[in-house]
Scaffold this motif. Structure first.
Motif, PDB file in Angstrom:
ATOM      1  N   VAL A 302      28.451   2.294 -27.021  1.00  0.00           N
ATOM      2  CA  VAL A 302      29.466   2.435 -28.065  1.00  0.00           C
ATOM      3  C   VAL A 302      30.533   3.428 -27.631  1.00  0.00           C
ATOM      4  CG1 VAL A 302      29.921   3.031 -30.477  1.00  0.00           C
ATOM      5  CG2 VAL A 302      27.753   1.949 -29.861  1.00  0.00           C
ATOM      6  N   LEU A 303      31.800   3.018 -27.771  1.00  0.00           N
ATOM      7  CA  LEU A 303      32.945   3.914 -27.625  1.00  0.00           C
ATOM      8  C   LEU A 303      33.724   3.889 -28.934  1.00  0.00           C
ATOM      9  CD1 LEU A 303      34.404   3.091 -24.075  1.00  0.00           C
ATOM     10  CD2 LEU A 303      33.222   5.183 -24.766  1.00  0.00           C
ATOM     11  N   LEU A 304      34.162   5.044 -29.392  1.00  0.00           N
ATOM     12  CA  LEU A 304      34.903   5.111 -30.648  1.00  0.00           C
ATOM     13  C   LEU A 304      36.401   5.107 -30.376  1.00  0.00           C
ATOM     14  CD1 LEU A 304      32.797   7.714 -32.678  1.00  0.00           C
ATOM     15  CD2 LEU A 304      32.632   5.208 -32.681  1.00  0.00           C
ATOM     16  N   GLN A 305      37.103   4.181 -31.005  1.00  0.00           N
ATOM     17  CA  GLN A 305      38.553   4.086 -30.847  1.00  0.00           C
ATOM     18  C   GLN A 305      39.204   5.360 -31.355  1.00  0.00           C
ATOM     19  OE1 GLN A 305      40.314   0.315 -32.029  1.00  0.00           O
ATOM     20  NE2 GLN A 305      42.159   1.360 -32.737  1.00  0.00           N
ATOM     21  N   GLY A 306      40.181   5.854 -30.606  1.00  0.00           N
ATOM     22  CA  GLY A 306      40.856   7.084 -30.990  1.00  0.00           C
ATOM     23  C   GLY A 306      40.213   8.310 -30.366  1.00  0.00           C
ATOM     24  N   GLU A 307      38.958   8.182 -29.962  1.00  0.00           N
ATOM     25  CA  GLU A 307      38.253   9.292 -29.312  1.00  0.00           C
ATOM     26  C   GLU A 307      37.974   8.986 -27.844  1.00  0.00           C
ATOM     27  OE1 GLU A 307      34.759  10.441 -31.462  1.00  0.00           O
ATOM     28  OE2 GLU A 307      35.722  10.199 -33.423  1.00  0.00           O
ATOM     29  N   SER A 308      38.367   7.792 -27.399  1.00  0.00           N
ATOM     30  CA  SER A 308      38.063   7.365 -26.033  1.00  0.00           C
ATOM     31  C   SER A 308      39.332   6.927 -25.314  1.00  0.00           C
ATOM     32  CB  SER A 308      37.069   6.189 -26.055  1.00  0.00           C
ATOM     33  OG  SER A 308      35.912   6.530 -26.788  1.00  0.00           O
ATOM     34  N   ARG A 309      39.352   7.168 -24.008  1.00  0.00           N
ATOM     35  CA  ARG A 309      40.490   6.769 -23.178  1.00  0.00           C
ATOM     36  C   ARG A 309      40.069   5.683 -22.201  1.00  0.00           C
ATOM     37  NH1 ARG A 309      41.869  12.496 -20.700  1.00  0.00           N
ATOM     38  NH2 ARG A 309      39.602  12.367 -20.470  1.00  0.00           N
ATOM     39  N   GLY A 310      41.074   5.110 -21.531  1.00  0.00           N
ATOM     40  CA  GLY A 310      40.782   4.092 -20.546  1.00  0.00           C
ATOM     41  C   GLY A 310      39.844   4.580 -19.463  1.00  0.00           C
ATOM     42  N   SER A 311      39.975   5.842 -19.103  1.00  0.00           N
ATOM     43  CA  SER A 311      39.109   6.405 -18.059  1.00  0.00           C
ATOM     44  C   SER A 311      37.652   6.425 -18.506  1.00  0.00           C
ATOM     45  CB  SER A 311      39.571   7.823 -17.704  1.00  0.00           C
ATOM     46  OG  SER A 311      39.603   8.656 -18.856  1.00  0.00           O
ATOM     47  N   ASP A 312      37.409   6.635 -19.813  1.00  0.00           N
ATOM     48  CA  ASP A 312      36.030   6.646 -20.320  1.00  0.00           C
ATOM     49  C   ASP A 312      35.382   5.269 -20.169  1.00  0.00           C
ATOM     50  OD1 ASP A 312      36.217   9.341 -21.219  1.00  0.00           O
ATOM     51  OD2 ASP A 312      37.289   8.655 -22.994  1.00  0.00           O
ATOM     52  N   LEU A 313      36.133   4.224 -20.545  1.00  0.00           N
ATOM     53  CA  LEU A 313      35.599   2.867 -20.425  1.00  0.00           C
ATOM     54  C   LEU A 313      35.455   2.473 -18.957  1.00  0.00           C
ATOM     55  CD1 LEU A 313      34.637   0.242 -21.658  1.00  0.00           C
ATOM     56  CD2 LEU A 313      37.025  -0.464 -21.943  1.00  0.00           C
ATOM     57  N   ALA A 314      36.400   2.901 -18.111  1.00  0.00           N
ATOM     58  CA  ALA A 314      36.320   2.587 -16.679  1.00  0.00           C
ATOM     59  C   ALA A 314      35.064   3.196 -16.054  1.00  0.00           C
ATOM     60  CB  ALA A 314      37.567   3.092 -15.970  1.00  0.00           C
ATOM     61  N   ILE A 315      34.757   4.438 -16.419  1.00  0.00           N
ATOM     62  CA  ILE A 315      33.538   5.097 -15.915  1.00  0.00           C
ATOM     63  C   ILE A 315      32.303   4.326 -16.362  1.00  0.00           C
ATOM     64  CG2 ILE A 315      32.103   7.165 -16.171  1.00  0.00           C
ATOM     65  CD1 ILE A 315      34.760   8.772 -16.282  1.00  0.00           C
ATOM     66  N   MET A 316      32.306   3.904 -17.621  1.00  0.00           N
ATOM     67  CA  MET A 316      31.176   3.165 -18.169  1.00  0.00           C
ATOM     68  C   MET A 316      30.987   1.838 -17.435  1.00  0.00           C
ATOM     69  SD  MET A 316      30.572   2.409 -22.228  1.00  0.00           S
ATOM     70  CE  MET A 316      30.460   4.144 -22.637  1.00  0.00           C
ATOM     71  N   ILE A 317      32.099   1.126 -17.180  1.00  0.00           N
ATOM     72  CA  ILE A 317      32.031  -0.168 -16.491  1.00  0.00           C
ATOM     73  C   ILE A 317      31.510   0.011 -15.065  1.00  0.00           C
ATOM     74  CG2 ILE A 317      33.451  -2.016 -15.502  1.00  0.00           C
ATOM     75  CD1 ILE A 317      35.164  -1.841 -18.083  1.00  0.00           C
ATOM     76  N   ARG A 318      31.980   1.048 -14.370  1.00  0.00           N
ATOM     77  CA  ARG A 318      31.525   1.281 -12.994  1.00  0.00           C
ATOM     78  C   ARG A 318      30.033   1.617 -12.959  1.00  0.00           C
ATOM     79  NH1 ARG A 318      36.847   3.783 -11.782  1.00  0.00           N
ATOM     80  NH2 ARG A 318      37.920   2.347 -10.352  1.00  0.00           N
ATOM     81  N   LYS A 319      29.577   2.392 -13.930  1.00  0.00           N
ATOM     82  CA  LYS A 319      28.137   2.724 -13.988  1.00  0.00           C
ATOM     83  C   LYS A 319      27.303   1.474 -14.196  1.00  0.00           C
ATOM     84  CE  LYS A 319      28.299   7.552 -15.535  1.00  0.00           C
ATOM     85  NZ  LYS A 319      27.988   8.491 -16.643  1.00  0.00           N
ATOM     86  N   LEU A 320      27.779   0.599 -15.081  1.00  0.00           N
ATOM     87  CA  LEU A 320      27.055  -0.646 -15.336  1.00  0.00           C
ATOM     88  C   LEU A 320      27.085  -1.564 -14.124  1.00  0.00           C
ATOM     89  CD1 LEU A 320      28.369  -1.304 -18.953  1.00  0.00           C
ATOM     90  CD2 LEU A 320      26.030  -0.674 -18.331  1.00  0.00           C
ATOM     91  N   MET A 321      28.206  -1.569 -13.439  1.00  0.00           N
ATOM     92  CA  MET A 321      28.343  -2.387 -12.225  1.00  0.00           C
ATOM     93  C   MET A 321      27.354  -1.945 -11.152  1.00  0.00           C
ATOM     94  SD  MET A 321      31.799  -2.975  -9.977  1.00  0.00           S
ATOM     95  CE  MET A 321      31.825  -4.072  -8.559  1.00  0.00           C
ATOM     96  N   ASN A 322      27.145  -0.643 -11.059  1.00  0.00           N
ATOM     97  CA  ASN A 322      26.246  -0.100 -10.041  1.00  0.00           C
ATOM     98  C   ASN A 322      24.783  -0.129 -10.478  1.00  0.00           C
ATOM     99  OD1 ASN A 322      28.372   0.496  -8.263  1.00  0.00           O
ATOM    100  ND2 ASN A 322      28.762   2.462  -9.271  1.00  0.00           N
ATOM    101  N   SER A 323      24.556  -0.408 -11.762  1.00  0.00           N
ATOM    102  CA  SER A 323      23.188  -0.503 -12.285  1.00  0.00           C
ATOM    103  C   SER A 323      23.048  -1.765 -13.130  1.00  0.00           C
ATOM    104  CB  SER A 323      22.847   0.742 -13.115  1.00  0.00           C
ATOM    105  OG  SER A 323      23.021   1.920 -12.379  1.00  0.00           O
ATOM    106  N   PRO A 324      23.083  -2.921 -12.521  1.00  0.00           N
ATOM    107  CA  PRO A 324      23.092  -4.181 -13.298  1.00  0.00           C
ATOM    108  C   PRO A 324      21.849  -4.380 -14.153  1.00  0.00           C
ATOM    109  CG  PRO A 324      22.721  -4.583 -10.949  1.00  0.00           C
ATOM    110  CD  PRO A 324      23.136  -3.157 -11.070  1.00  0.00           C
ATOM    111  N   GLU A 325      20.740  -3.749 -13.777  1.00  0.00           N
ATOM    112  CA  GLU A 325      19.537  -3.902 -14.587  1.00  0.00           C
ATOM    113  C   GLU A 325      19.701  -3.292 -15.968  1.00  0.00           C
ATOM    114  OE1 GLU A 325      19.302   0.082 -12.665  1.00  0.00           O
ATOM    115  OE2 GLU A 325      19.903  -1.904 -12.008  1.00  0.00           O
TER     116      GLU A 325
END
Length: 325
Positions: A302-325
């Motif tokens: 969960v990311l909250l709109q107004g409290e999160s930036r593009g960099s926050d979602l990018a970090i989350m996506i990269r972590k998921l990409m590196n840990s597909p399980e």
């Protein structure tokens, strides 16, 4: 049997109503369904497209409107109830199910006045305004989540889950190469999500060949989003509206979306993990409550709109990409 399904306004309400109608007809070809909705909602396009008959009401909203708009809606309400009574009599309705949205109110009131059994589908963990009123008149309240929402009469409640489009199915295994981020903000798009994803794409630009973005923007934001991706050189697929959601769910490694109950139920049916960005103006903050329930179950972040930036979602996506399980 003759069933009237009433409500709409948003895709979540409409798709749940369509799913009920499809199953009702599938169980017995002699069954008939009529949809009653708003003249200004998405149901005017989506319900006929599903092959269902639709009657519309001219009715405004009460919640979140100015005094003049609320007074106009209150003036419209008795006429809408009278129209619904005529529709129910003509159709010879044997049951009415409200699926949420302000257009459902007059039809539920009309059904109660005519002695027609009625039920209410509450899709969210927090009960909407129309459903709180309708639940007092209905014989049954059908819930998506196990927790009984405040305002729902416990003795009327039955946990059924939320109906989803019958054609949505899970596939075995999700893509990891390329890592596909499927983004949508609901049937009408979401400006907050669209802005966040454009900012996220800038952060992901060095990985644009490994991280593919498929983005449904809605009508209003489509052109500027296309231009923004083009200017930064990100080869995103951008659509105003997507009819074939199954194919997109199949392609998606992760879904970035709102957390309305309809969306959550579809993700459950297709077995897609998600990053939820709840709609911050949702009534009683119900999308945040919905999202936290799924997050607790380990099926979403969960990311909250107004409290999160593009960099926050990018970090989350990269972590998921590196840990597909």
């Amino acid at each position: 049997m003759r069933l009237v399904i009433t409500g709409g306004g948003t895709g979540g309400h409409i798709f749940a109503g369509v799913a009920i109608a499809q199953e009702f007809i599938a169980q017995d070809k002699a069954n008939e369904v009529l949809f009653v909705g708003s003249a200004s909602g998405l149901e005017t396009r989506l319900v006929p497209k599903a092959g269902l008959n639709l009657v519309t009401l001219k009715l405004g909203k009460l919640v979140g409107q100015g005094l003049g708009a609320r007074l106009h809606t209150l003036w419209q309400l008795p006429w809408a109830v009278l129209k619904c009574m005529g529709v129910l009599r003509k159709f010879k309705a044997e049951m009415v199910v409200g699926v949420g949205g302000y257009a459902a109110g007059p039809c539920i009131i009309a059904a109660r006045a005519l002695g027609i059994p009625c039920g209410v589908l509450e899709q969210n963990s927090v009960m909407g305004f129309t459903n709180r009123i309708s639940a007092k008149l209905a014989q049954h309240v059908f819930l998506t989540f196990n927790e009984t929402p405040q305002g729902a009469p416990a003795e009327k409640c039955l946990v059924t889950g939320n109906p989803t489009r019958s054609n949505l199915k899970a596939i075995e295994g999700k893509n990891s190469q390329p890592f596909v981020v499927f983004v949508f903000g609901g049937s009408q798009g979401a400006n907050g999500i669209n802005k966040l994803l454009v900012d996220t794409a800038k952060e992901l630009l060095p990985s644009k060949e490994q991280i593919r973005i498929i983005h449904q923007t809605g009508e209003r934001d489509h052109d500027w989003v296309v231009k923004a991706y083009a200017e930064m050189g990100y080869p995103a697929e951008v659509y105003k509206f997507i009819d074939d959601m199954q194919s997109m769910y199949n392609k998606a490694t992760i879904v970035v979306c709102r957390s309305g109950s309809g969306t959550i139920s579809e993700l459950g049916a297709t077995k897609n993990a998600a990053v939820f960005i709840p709609f911050p103006q949702a009534a009683a903050n119900h999308q945040v409550v919905n999202a936290r329930v799924v997050e607790k179950a380990g099926a979403a972040l969960v990311l909250l709109q107004g409290e999160s930036r593009g960099s926050d979602l990018a970090i989350m996506i990269r972590k998921l990409m590196n840990s597909p399980e």
